[in-house]
Design a protein around this motif. Structure first.
Motif, PDB file in Angstrom:
ATOM      1  N   SER A   7       7.652  14.765  -9.677  1.00 21.88           N
ATOM      2  CA  SER A   7       6.664  13.891 -10.380  1.00 21.88           C
ATOM      3  C   SER A   7       5.339  13.800  -9.766  1.00 21.88           C
ATOM      4  CB  SER A   7       7.453  12.732 -10.614  1.00 21.88           C
ATOM      5  OG  SER A   7       7.791  11.884  -9.283  1.00 21.88           O
ATOM      6  N   GLY A   8       5.152  14.299  -8.517  1.00 22.56           N
ATOM      7  CA  GLY A   8       3.852  14.253  -7.925  1.00 22.56           C
ATOM      8  C   GLY A   8       3.318  12.958  -7.140  1.00 22.56           C
ATOM      9  N   PHE A   9       2.180  12.384  -7.360  1.00 23.57           N
ATOM     10  CA  PHE A   9       1.563  11.128  -6.479  1.00 23.57           C
ATOM     11  C   PHE A   9       0.664  10.564  -7.231  1.00 23.57           C
ATOM     12  CE2 PHE A   9      -0.522  15.161  -5.361  1.00 23.57           C
ATOM     13  CZ  PHE A   9      -1.909  14.882  -5.625  1.00 23.57           C
ATOM     14  N   LYS A  10       0.682   9.324  -6.899  1.00 23.73           N
ATOM     15  CA  LYS A  10      -0.096   8.255  -7.281  1.00 23.73           C
ATOM     16  C   LYS A  10      -0.965   7.702  -5.945  1.00 23.73           C
ATOM     17  CE  LYS A  10      -0.825   3.772  -9.543  1.00 23.73           C
ATOM     18  NZ  LYS A  10      -0.126   3.070 -10.515  1.00 23.73           N
ATOM     19  N   MET A  11      -2.120   7.826  -5.629  1.00 16.60           N
ATOM     20  CA  MET A  11      -2.838   7.377  -4.358  1.00 16.60           C
ATOM     21  C   MET A  11      -3.893   6.272  -4.900  1.00 16.60           C
ATOM     22  SD  MET A  11      -2.614  10.494  -1.956  1.00 16.60           S
ATOM     23  CE  MET A  11      -3.228  11.743  -2.852  1.00 16.60           C
ATOM     24  N   HIS A  12      -4.336   5.308  -3.974  1.00 13.03           N
ATOM     25  CA  HIS A  12      -5.486   4.634  -4.317  1.00 13.03           C
ATOM     26  C   HIS A  12      -6.276   4.534  -3.061  1.00 13.03           C
ATOM     27  CE1 HIS A  12      -7.488   0.622  -4.467  1.00 13.03           C
ATOM     28  NE2 HIS A  12      -7.704   1.048  -5.660  1.00 13.03           N
ATOM     29  N   TYR A  13      -7.714   4.662  -3.240  1.00 11.15           N
ATOM     30  CA  TYR A  13      -8.709   4.657  -2.088  1.00 11.15           C
ATOM     31  C   TYR A  13      -9.411   3.478  -2.183  1.00 11.15           C
ATOM     32  CZ  TYR A  13     -12.644   6.501  -4.641  1.00 11.15           C
ATOM     33  OH  TYR A  13     -13.484   6.573  -5.524  1.00 11.15           O
ATOM     34  N   THR A  14      -9.867   2.917  -1.072  1.00  7.67           N
ATOM     35  CA  THR A  14     -10.881   1.810  -0.855  1.00  7.67           C
ATOM     36  C   THR A  14     -11.881   2.061   0.052  1.00  7.67           C
ATOM     37  OG1 THR A  14      -9.483   0.687   0.397  1.00  7.67           O
ATOM     38  CG2 THR A  14      -9.341  -0.408  -1.800  1.00  7.67           C
ATOM     39  N   SER A  15     -13.271   1.674  -0.077  1.00 11.25           N
ATOM     40  CA  SER A  15     -14.102   1.590   0.821  1.00 11.25           C
ATOM     41  C   SER A  15     -13.875   0.284   1.893  1.00 11.25           C
ATOM     42  CB  SER A  15     -15.473   1.569   0.277  1.00 11.25           C
ATOM     43  OG  SER A  15     -16.716   1.442   1.104  1.00 11.25           O
ATOM     44  N   GLU A  16     -14.060   0.719   3.146  1.00 10.23           N
ATOM     45  CA  GLU A  16     -13.637  -0.306   4.229  1.00 10.23           C
ATOM     46  C   GLU A  16     -14.827  -0.391   5.100  1.00 10.23           C
ATOM     47  OE1 GLU A  16     -10.215  -2.095   4.663  1.00 10.23           O
ATOM     48  OE2 GLU A  16      -9.897  -1.206   2.819  1.00 10.23           O
ATOM     49  N   GLU A  17     -15.138  -1.652   5.626  1.00 12.89           N
ATOM     50  CA  GLU A  17     -16.248  -1.544   6.637  1.00 12.89           C
ATOM     51  C   GLU A  17     -15.962  -0.661   7.819  1.00 12.89           C
ATOM     52  OE1 GLU A  17     -19.330  -3.166   6.944  1.00 12.89           O
ATOM     53  OE2 GLU A  17     -18.756  -3.626   4.902  1.00 12.89           O
ATOM     54  N   GLY A  18     -16.979   0.009   8.125  1.00  8.81           N
ATOM     55  CA  GLY A  18     -16.770   1.300   9.009  1.00  8.81           C
ATOM     56  C   GLY A  18     -16.318   0.426  10.576  1.00  8.81           C
ATOM     57  N   LYS A  19     -15.271   1.261  11.123  1.00 11.00           N
ATOM     58  CA  LYS A  19     -14.840   0.775  12.457  1.00 11.00           C
ATOM     59  C   LYS A  19     -15.223   1.834  13.545  1.00 11.00           C
ATOM     60  CE  LYS A  19     -10.988  -1.511  10.097  1.00 11.00           C
ATOM     61  NZ  LYS A  19      -9.800  -1.015   9.611  1.00 11.00           N
ATOM     62  N   GLY A  20     -15.615   3.070  13.018  1.00 14.15           N
ATOM     63  CA  GLY A  20     -15.794   4.013  14.088  1.00 14.15           C
ATOM     64  C   GLY A  20     -14.531   4.770  14.734  1.00 14.15           C
ATOM     65  N   LEU A  21     -13.351   4.482  14.247  1.00 14.84           N
ATOM     66  CA  LEU A  21     -12.349   4.784  15.016  1.00 14.84           C
ATOM     67  C   LEU A  21     -11.131   5.313  13.888  1.00 14.84           C
ATOM     68  CD1 LEU A  21      -9.729   2.625  15.799  1.00 14.84           C
ATOM     69  CD2 LEU A  21     -11.913   1.630  16.572  1.00 14.84           C
ATOM     70  N   LEU A  22     -10.501   6.238  14.338  1.00 14.65           N
ATOM     71  CA  LEU A  22      -9.459   6.805  13.231  1.00 14.65           C
ATOM     72  C   LEU A  22      -8.151   6.021  13.428  1.00 14.65           C
ATOM     73  CD1 LEU A  22      -8.934   8.918  11.286  1.00 14.65           C
ATOM     74  CD2 LEU A  22      -8.068  10.443  13.130  1.00 14.65           C
ATOM     75  N   SER A  23      -7.536   5.506  12.352  1.00 16.13           N
ATOM     76  CA  SER A  23      -6.115   5.055  12.411  1.00 16.13           C
ATOM     77  C   SER A  23      -5.322   5.404  11.375  1.00 16.13           C
ATOM     78  CB  SER A  23      -6.218   3.490  12.537  1.00 16.13           C
ATOM     79  OG  SER A  23      -7.132   3.069  11.235  1.00 16.13           O
ATOM     80  N   SER A  24      -4.132   5.445  11.576  1.00 14.69           N
ATOM     81  CA  SER A  24      -3.176   5.739  10.338  1.00 14.69           C
ATOM     82  C   SER A  24      -1.744   5.021  10.786  1.00 14.69           C
ATOM     83  CB  SER A  24      -3.197   7.101  10.170  1.00 14.69           C
ATOM     84  OG  SER A  24      -2.306   7.853  10.990  1.00 14.69           O
ATOM     85  N   SER A  25      -1.117   4.943   9.846  1.00 13.94           N
ATOM     86  CA  SER A  25       0.250   4.181   9.830  1.00 13.94           C
ATOM     87  C   SER A  25       1.057   5.409  10.765  1.00 13.94           C
ATOM     88  CB  SER A  25       0.756   3.805   8.698  1.00 13.94           C
ATOM     89  OG  SER A  25       2.242   3.569   8.746  1.00 13.94           O
ATOM     90  N   ALA A  26       1.881   4.941  11.414  1.00 15.01           N
ATOM     91  CA  ALA A  26       2.792   5.875  12.203  1.00 15.01           C
ATOM     92  C   ALA A  26       3.931   6.047  11.571  1.00 15.01           C
ATOM     93  CB  ALA A  26       2.793   5.363  13.722  1.00 15.01           C
ATOM     94  N   LEU A  27       4.198   5.077  10.647  1.00 14.95           N
ATOM     95  CA  LEU A  27       5.529   5.014   9.914  1.00 14.95           C
ATOM     96  C   LEU A  27       5.557   5.773   8.768  1.00 14.95           C
ATOM     97  CD1 LEU A  27       6.458   1.047  10.463  1.00 14.95           C
ATOM     98  CD2 LEU A  27       7.271   3.240  11.679  1.00 14.95           C
TER      99      LEU A  27
END
Length: 142
Positions: A117-137
């Motif tokens: 069935s594939g995927f559905k994703m949503h993106y948003t623009s956030e204030e820049g933090k200058g560092l990369l983060s992602s969920s580890a879970l």
């Protein structure tokens, strides 16, 4: 010699997205995506902003190394400077990914075997933090 031809011209499959938020769907979502598909979405938000990409629904063909059907998400978009944030398939995906720049590239590939069935994703623009983060879970479902 085997010739493999990818579907490159599906509606909504190759887009440059410039809105501050939006949705990205696999072709024919929520129906099954077609075999032999190659899609690319480039997201560009205002300078000084980052992009947060949330995975809302996700089901691709599973493979231990995500060799068959997969999405790849990159921070940036230029060949020399983009950084792979991850490759995802099956039912394994992060809650979200966040860029360190105002660009993100998403690539979707399906082979000629199984489709889902594939995927559905949503993106948003956030204030820049200058560092990369992602969920580890990672969410996994039986």
């Amino acid at each position: 010699m085997v010739n493999i031809f990818f579907s490159c011209c599906l509606l909504g499959c190759n887009e440059n997205m410039t809105n501050s938020s939006g949705f990205i769907f696999s072709p024919h979502f929520p129906g099954y995506y077609p075999p032999l598909t190659l899609c690319r979405w480039t997201i560009k938000v205002a300078p000084g902003k980052n992009i947060k990409l949330r995975f809302l629904e996700f089901q691709l063909e599973d493979h231990p190394s995500c060799y068959s059907d997969y999405i790849e998400v990159y921070d940036g978009y230029e060949t020399k400077t983009k950084k792979l944030l991850g490759r995802y398939c099956g039912l394994r995906f992060p809650d979200f990914l966040e860029s360190s720049t105002n660009f993100m590239l998403i690539k979707f590939v399906s082979n000629d075997k199984v489709t889902r069935s594939g995927f559905k994703m949503h993106y948003t623009s956030e204030e820049g933090k200058g560092l990369l983060s992602s969920s580890a879970l990672y969410k996994t479902f039986p």
